[in-house]
Enzyme design. Sequence first.
Site: not given
Ligand code: TGC
Ligand code: FAD
Length: 392
Positions: A137, A141, A170, A251, A287, A347, A371, A375
């Site tokens: 988690g 929202p 989640i 990832r 083609q 198709g 993940e 963008d």
């Molecule tokens: P930023 O300032 O870049 O970093 C904050 C602190 O974290 C450190 N850091 C890392 N440390 C270890 N490993 C990494 N890969 C790290 N990346 C960053 C960084 O050095 C910093 O440390 P400190 O000591 O200076 O505080 O953070 P930011 O707030 O600017 O955010 C950067 C950004 C936008 C790239 C990040 O927030 C991000 O990746 N956002 C996307 C969110 C996301 O991917 N959510 C996924 C939720 S889980 C999910 O979707 C599961 S789906 C599962 C499935 O069904 O398969």
């Molecule tokens: P938002 O962050 O609201 O983004 C909306 C749009 O704005 C996107 O196009 C985005 O690219 C754009 N945007 C946002 N910020 C910027 C910026 N700075 N510059 C340019 N464009 C921007 N999360 C978990 O924690 N655990 C899970 O197990 C998990 N499973 C998931 C399973 C499914 C099926 C789905 C659909 C999602 C899941 N997620 C999970 C959540 C997922 O990680 C988020 O949906 C994702 O991180 C994007 O967040 P959001 O949907 O709130 O979109």
Amino acid sequence: MSTDRFQAHDYYQMDEFLTDEQKMIRSAARDWLKQDVSPIIEEYYEKGEFPKQIVPGLGAIGAFGPYIPEQYGGAGLDQISYGLLMQELERVDSGVRSTASVQSSLVMYPIWKYGTEEQRQKFLPKLASGEWLGCFGLTEPDYGSNPSGMISNFTDEGDHYLLNGAKMWISNAPYAEVAVVWAKDESGRIHGLLVEKGMEGFTAPEMHGKHSLRASCTGELIFDNVKVPKENLLPGKSGLGAPLSCLDSARYGIAWGAIGAAMDCYDSALRYSKERIQFDKPIGGFQLTQKKLAEMITEITKAQLLTHRLGILRNEGRATTAQISMAKRNNVDMAIKIAREARQIHGAMGITSEYSCMRHMANLESVITYEGTHDIHLLITGADVTGIPAFK
Ligand code: TGC
Ligand code: FAD
């Protein structure tokens, strides 16, 4: 029920890079998936239901914690084996790969890396075998791409922590015995807490109405004054870097998985193009169809090369977050485009459950969002090459 006729395509003889053990792991997974998962996946997708009966099988092929040491029930495999497993799973369905990604990289990984020995012993073997499912988690929202703003929080009540807040989107939440929950302490620092099913005030309702990833279960996590024992805090790492480091591992698995979905779409489109006759010849003889197929196999091959190299870097502990991000973005984008092209080659049949490409296409709409959205990953590369983060 459609027959699984999948044949893998290896245009650049990438298999020569694989060890016998890696090929064996892939082949065992492929055999099991063809026998136990392919025959039921369309039915569960249409019902919008997670096929929970496949969970022990996923454990048996080593898909839960492939790289977690054997002493904790993991398979102790290298990163390329982990990738190959994710590729096989997503070849069948992104939701199946999702279940394994979450369990391995988002639940087992943080417990292994940041947990106590007691936490490892208590949770990892049961998660590895599939006796328990877990969830992760991070997203809330109001905080998706920007998890640093999370509201979920806990206070120190002496002998326990009191957790409040909510998580959304989640994967596996309603089935999870344990949730790795990221929340802020009184000073605003992020920590991981192990929240267990049955804790008072903790609920995990399923979310409905998804048009994508329908064979995967997605839910909310709601914490209403949940008393979390102090021994359930992950002590090894705090700050946003802790959950972000787990995302690196997940990832990476997605980068491999997306290739699997693309391979399945290409394989199906190639076969269909040779079998379907229009204007007195196979449509594969036109083609414009060949252009589609040629571009598909080219993009798949490029992704295979990129990802294999990334696997080597991961095995050597040298892969950076930005390199992993690039592979996730590139490969999912590649796969979703291939799924759309493959659907066109089929198709009208391409929109039916007789073929997998429309299901892959819809699934990949989630994969391109979770993940880190496409963008956000562009911005990660942008920040890496310029040194200037453009997120804010
Ligand atoms: P930023 O300032 O870049 O970093 C904050 C602190 O974290 C450190 N850091 C890392 N440390 C270890 N490993 C990494 N890969 C790290 N990346 C960053 C960084 O050095 C910093 O440390 P400190 O000591 O200076 O505080 O953070 P930011 O707030 O600017 O955010 C950067 C950004 C936008 C790239 C990040 O927030 C991000 O990746 N956002 C996307 C969110 C996301 O991917 N959510 C996924 C939720 S889980 C999910 O979707 C599961 S789906 C599962 C499935 O069904 O398969
Ligand atoms: P938002 O962050 O609201 O983004 C909306 C749009 O704005 C996107 O196009 C985005 O690219 C754009 N945007 C946002 N910020 C910027 C910026 N700075 N510059 C340019 N464009 C921007 N999360 C978990 O924690 N655990 C899970 O197990 C998990 N499973 C998931 C399973 C499914 C099926 C789905 C659909 C999602 C899941 N997620 C999970 C959540 C997922 O990680 C988020 O949906 C994702 O991180 C994007 O967040 P959001 O949907 O709130 O979109």
